[in-house]
Design a protein around this motif. Structure first.
Motif, PDB file in Angstrom:
ATOM      1  N   GLU A  94     -27.193  27.244 -66.886  1.00  0.00           N
ATOM      2  CA  GLU A  94     -26.324  26.676 -65.864  1.00  0.00           C
ATOM      3  C   GLU A  94     -24.923  26.447 -66.412  1.00  0.00           C
ATOM      4  OE1 GLU A  94     -27.618  22.932 -64.352  1.00  0.00           O
ATOM      5  OE2 GLU A  94     -26.374  23.086 -62.551  1.00  0.00           O
ATOM      6  N   GLU A  95     -23.934  26.917 -65.666  1.00  0.00           N
ATOM      7  CA  GLU A  95     -22.546  26.739 -66.076  1.00  0.00           C
ATOM      8  C   GLU A  95     -21.774  26.090 -64.953  1.00  0.00           C
ATOM      9  OE1 GLU A  95     -22.402  31.296 -67.767  1.00  0.00           O
ATOM     10  OE2 GLU A  95     -20.649  30.470 -66.736  1.00  0.00           O
ATOM     11  N   LEU A  96     -20.708  25.412 -65.341  1.00  0.00           N
ATOM     12  CA  LEU A  96     -19.844  24.825 -64.336  1.00  0.00           C
ATOM     13  C   LEU A  96     -18.889  25.905 -63.831  1.00  0.00           C
ATOM     14  CD1 LEU A  96     -19.347  22.078 -63.082  1.00  0.00           C
ATOM     15  CD2 LEU A  96     -17.715  21.609 -64.895  1.00  0.00           C
ATOM     16  N   MET A  97     -18.826  26.097 -62.521  1.00  0.00           N
ATOM     17  CA  MET A  97     -17.991  27.145 -61.960  1.00  0.00           C
ATOM     18  C   MET A  97     -16.666  26.582 -61.450  1.00  0.00           C
ATOM     19  SD  MET A  97     -20.065  29.836 -62.158  1.00  0.00           S
ATOM     20  CE  MET A  97     -19.585  31.075 -60.981  1.00  0.00           C
ATOM     21  N   ARG A  98     -16.734  25.366 -60.889  1.00  0.00           N
ATOM     22  CA  ARG A  98     -15.504  24.811 -60.332  1.00  0.00           C
ATOM     23  C   ARG A  98     -15.654  23.310 -60.157  1.00  0.00           C
ATOM     24  NH1 ARG A  98     -10.943  26.671 -57.433  1.00  0.00           N
ATOM     25  NH2 ARG A  98     -10.089  25.049 -56.086  1.00  0.00           N
ATOM     26  N   VAL A  99     -14.575  22.623 -60.413  1.00  0.00           N
ATOM     27  CA  VAL A  99     -14.535  21.184 -60.154  1.00  0.00           C
ATOM     28  C   VAL A  99     -13.490  20.941 -59.086  1.00  0.00           C
ATOM     29  CG1 VAL A  99     -14.133  18.894 -61.121  1.00  0.00           C
ATOM     30  CG2 VAL A  99     -15.141  20.693 -62.548  1.00  0.00           C
ATOM     31  N   GLN A 100     -13.869  20.256 -58.036  1.00  0.00           N
ATOM     32  CA  GLN A 100     -12.920  19.962 -56.964  1.00  0.00           C
ATOM     33  C   GLN A 100     -12.849  18.461 -56.755  1.00  0.00           C
ATOM     34  OE1 GLN A 100     -11.286  22.672 -55.290  1.00  0.00           O
ATOM     35  NE2 GLN A 100      -9.947  20.977 -54.746  1.00  0.00           N
ATOM     36  N   ARG A 132     -25.869  26.991 -60.545  1.00  0.00           N
ATOM     37  CA  ARG A 132     -27.185  26.770 -59.946  1.00  0.00           C
ATOM     38  C   ARG A 132     -27.162  25.839 -58.757  1.00  0.00           C
ATOM     39  NH1 ARG A 132     -29.659  30.430 -61.740  1.00  0.00           N
ATOM     40  NH2 ARG A 132     -30.057  30.729 -63.933  1.00  0.00           N
ATOM     41  N   LYS A 133     -26.250  24.889 -58.776  1.00  0.00           N
ATOM     42  CA  LYS A 133     -26.321  23.909 -57.699  1.00  0.00           C
ATOM     43  C   LYS A 133     -24.971  23.277 -57.397  1.00  0.00           C
ATOM     44  CE  LYS A 133     -28.067  20.233 -60.807  1.00  0.00           C
ATOM     45  NZ  LYS A 133     -28.463  20.919 -62.053  1.00  0.00           N
ATOM     46  N   ASP A 167     -29.753  22.556 -54.944  1.00  0.00           N
ATOM     47  CA  ASP A 167     -29.746  23.889 -55.544  1.00  0.00           C
ATOM     48  C   ASP A 167     -29.235  24.911 -54.537  1.00  0.00           C
ATOM     49  OD1 ASP A 167     -32.923  23.485 -57.302  1.00  0.00           O
ATOM     50  OD2 ASP A 167     -30.892  22.869 -57.827  1.00  0.00           O
ATOM     51  N   PHE A 168     -28.552  25.915 -55.035  1.00  0.00           N
ATOM     52  CA  PHE A 168     -28.097  26.982 -54.131  1.00  0.00           C
ATOM     53  C   PHE A 168     -29.271  27.686 -53.474  1.00  0.00           C
ATOM     54  CE2 PHE A 168     -23.664  27.154 -53.804  1.00  0.00           C
ATOM     55  CZ  PHE A 168     -23.139  26.626 -54.975  1.00  0.00           C
ATOM     56  N   LEU A 169     -30.415  27.663 -54.140  1.00  0.00           N
ATOM     57  CA  LEU A 169     -31.596  28.264 -53.546  1.00  0.00           C
ATOM     58  C   LEU A 169     -31.982  27.584 -52.249  1.00  0.00           C
ATOM     59  CD1 LEU A 169     -33.822  28.890 -56.682  1.00  0.00           C
ATOM     60  CD2 LEU A 169     -32.958  30.621 -55.127  1.00  0.00           C
ATOM     61  N   SER A 170     -31.557  26.336 -52.101  1.00  0.00           N
ATOM     62  CA  SER A 170     -31.920  25.593 -50.885  1.00  0.00           C
ATOM     63  C   SER A 170     -30.842  25.642 -49.811  1.00  0.00           C
ATOM     64  CB  SER A 170     -32.175  24.118 -51.219  1.00  0.00           C
ATOM     65  OG  SER A 170     -33.296  23.994 -52.039  1.00  0.00           O
ATOM     66  N   ILE A 171     -29.718  26.250 -50.132  1.00  0.00           N
ATOM     67  CA  ILE A 171     -28.641  26.285 -49.136  1.00  0.00           C
ATOM     68  C   ILE A 171     -28.822  27.521 -48.269  1.00  0.00           C
ATOM     69  CG2 ILE A 171     -26.154  26.368 -48.776  1.00  0.00           C
ATOM     70  CD1 ILE A 171     -25.787  24.811 -51.310  1.00  0.00           C
ATOM     71  N   SER A 172     -29.231  27.307 -47.020  1.00  0.00           N
ATOM     72  CA  SER A 172     -29.509  28.428 -46.115  1.00  0.00           C
ATOM     73  C   SER A 172     -28.240  29.105 -45.653  1.00  0.00           C
ATOM     74  CB  SER A 172     -30.232  27.930 -44.870  1.00  0.00           C
ATOM     75  OG  SER A 172     -31.364  27.211 -45.214  1.00  0.00           O
ATOM     76  N   ASN A 178     -27.895  33.317 -57.183  1.00  0.00           N
ATOM     77  CA  ASN A 178     -29.198  32.674 -57.052  1.00  0.00           C
ATOM     78  C   ASN A 178     -30.077  33.347 -56.011  1.00  0.00           C
ATOM     79  OD1 ASN A 178     -29.190  29.981 -58.734  1.00  0.00           O
ATOM     80  ND2 ASN A 178     -27.142  30.211 -57.857  1.00  0.00           N
ATOM     81  N   PRO A 179     -30.460  34.589 -56.255  1.00  0.00           N
ATOM     82  CA  PRO A 179     -31.351  35.249 -55.300  1.00  0.00           C
ATOM     83  C   PRO A 179     -32.737  34.647 -55.409  1.00  0.00           C
ATOM     84  CG  PRO A 179     -31.045  36.624 -57.231  1.00  0.00           C
ATOM     85  CD  PRO A 179     -30.166  35.431 -57.422  1.00  0.00           C
ATOM     86  N   GLU A 180     -33.592  34.998 -54.467  1.00  0.00           N
ATOM     87  CA  GLU A 180     -34.952  34.491 -54.502  1.00  0.00           C
ATOM     88  C   GLU A 180     -35.618  34.912 -55.805  1.00  0.00           C
ATOM     89  OE1 GLU A 180     -36.734  32.535 -51.947  1.00  0.00           O
ATOM     90  OE2 GLU A 180     -34.573  32.240 -51.912  1.00  0.00           O
TER      91      GLU A 180
END
Lengths: 233, 93
Positions: A27-33, A56-57, A73-78, A150-152
Motif C-alpha cells: 500500500e502506498e500513499l497516492m495523494r493527500v488532500q 488500496r483505500k 477499500d477501493f474494492l468496496s467502492i461501487s 484494485n480489480p477483483e
C-alpha cells in the motif's frame, strides 16, 4: 479484506497524524488532500479533515479529533462521480457508493443501530467535499486510477480440463479409455455398430472413447403441425 | 477480452448501466478497461424517484464487478455476430 466503510484511527505517532499504511500489502500513499469534509449517508458534513488516498483505500481523518477517522477499500467502492448539481447536493463533491455486506433481508435502510449509534458498515453513500472545488476533477482522476489498481481478486481457477462447458449436443463426450474398461458391455468386435460413427473410417480399430452419433436419423423429429402420413394400410 | 473489445467499439454511444444494487444509470460511454470498469459522461439516474441522491453527475466511474447489465442501443448490436464471437471465445478459453 473488509467490505464497506469502517472506523480508522491508526495514525503514526510522529505527530504528523498521517495514517499508518499496510506496506506489506504494497500500500502506498497516492495523494493527500487537506481541507476535505465528509458526509456519510444522509448525515451532515463533518469537518475539518484531510483525505488520504492510498493505492488500496480511502482514508479520511479528522483534523481536530485524533480518534476520528473513516476508511473504505477501493474494492468496496461501487462507483464514484463528480457531483456539481446543486439540486443533488449543496456543495460540489465527489459522490461515492459503497458496497455493503450482503445481509439477508435488508429492508431497513437505516444506518443507525437500535442503540442509536452509527453503524458504519451499513453506509451506502459518501460524499467528499473539498473546500476548493477546483480539485474535484483531479480527485476524480486519482479515484479512477486507484480503482483500476484494485480489480477483483482472482480466485483459484479450476484446471481447464475440469471446466466442462457444453456447447451443443454433438459435443457430448462419454469418457472411456483405460479406467472404464470393465464397465462398458459393448464388445469391440467389428460386428458391433453401437458407438461407432457412421462413416467413421478406421473406427473399427479404435477403442470406443466417444459416443458420437452424427447421423441425422437419430435427431429429434421436427414438430410438424399437419402430419400428412398416409394412415390407411 | 471479447466484451472489452466490444465495448471499446461502443464508446460514444448512449448506454444504460444497471448495477447489482438495482441502480440504473444512463450516460454516454466514455471508456472501458479490461476489467470492464465503465466511465460514463453526462449521466443521469434512470428511476429518479427510487434514487434521489444521485440526480445528475457529470462524470461517473463504475466498478466492473458491480455491473449487472449494460443496456445497449438496439441498432448498435449485431446479435448474430456477437453470438458467434462469444461462442468462439468461450470455446477457445
Amino acid at each position: 479484506m473488509v467490505v464497506g466503510l469502517r472506523e480508522f484511527a491508526h495514525r503514526t505517532g510522529n505527530g504528523s497524524g498521517t495514517p499508518v499504511l499496510d506496506e506489506s500489502n504494497g500500500e502506498e500513499l497516492m495523494r493527500v488532500q487537506p481541507s476535505v469534509a465528509v458526509a456519510l449517508g444522509n448525515r451532515s458534513l463533518e469537518s475539518p479533515g484531510t483525505l488520504y488516498i492510498t493505492s488500496r483505500k480511502l482514508i479520511w481523518l479528522s483534523d481536530v479529533d485524533m480518534a476520528k477517522g473513516y476508511a473504505v477499500d477501493f474494492l468496496s467502492i461501487s462507483l464514484h462521480a463528480v457531483s456539481r448539481d446543486p439540486e443533488a447536493y449543496s456543495s460540489p463533491c465527489i459522490y461515492t457508493q459503497i458496497e455493503v455486506e450482503d445481509d439477508e433481508d435488508e429492508e431497513d435502510e437505516s444506518d443507525t443501530q437500535s442503540t442509536g449509534a452509527l453503524d458504519l458498515s451499513k453506509i451506502r453513500e459518501m460524499r467528499l467535499v473539498p473546500s476548493d472545488s477546483t480539485h474535484l476533477d483531479t480527485l476524480f482522476d486519482v479515484f479512477c486510477e486507484c480503482a483500476e489498481l484494485n480489480p477483483e481478486p482472482i480466485e483459484q481457477e479450476e484446471e481447464e480440463g475440469e471446466h466442462n462447458w457444453v456447447f451443443s449436443a454433438d459435443q457430448m463426450v462419454v469418457g472411456g479409455g483405460a479406467e472404464e474398461d470393465g464397465e462398458w458391455p459393448i464388445s469391440q468386435s467389428p460386428t458391433s455398430v453401437i458407438g461407432l460413427s457412421i462413416g467413421d473410417e478406421g473406427g473399427l480399430a479404435q477403442p470406443m472413447l466417444e459416443l458420437q452419433i452424427n447421423d441425422q436419423r437419430f435427431d429429434d423429429a421436427e414438430e410438424m403441425v399437419h402430419e400428412s402420413e398416409t394412415k390407411d394400410h | 477480452m471479447l466484451f472489452f473489445s466490444y465495448f471499446k467499439d461502443l464508446v460514444g454511444q448512449e448506454v444504460t448501466v444497471e448495477l447489482k444494487n438495482d441502480l440504473a444509470i444512463r450516460g454516454t460511454l466514455h471508456s472501458v478497461d479490461q476489467y470492464l470498469n465503465i466511465k460514463l459522461e453526462n449521466t443521469r439516474v434512470v428511476d429518479q424517484d427510487k434514487f434521489p441522491h444521485m440526480l445528475s453527475v457529470r462524470n461517473c466511474f463504475i466498478r466492473g464487478s458491480v455491473v449487472r447489465y449494460v443496456q445497449l442501443p438496439p441498432d448498435g448490436v449485431d446479435v448474430d455476430l456477437l453470438h458467434d464471437a462469444a461462442r468462439r471465445e468461450a470455446r477457445g478459453a
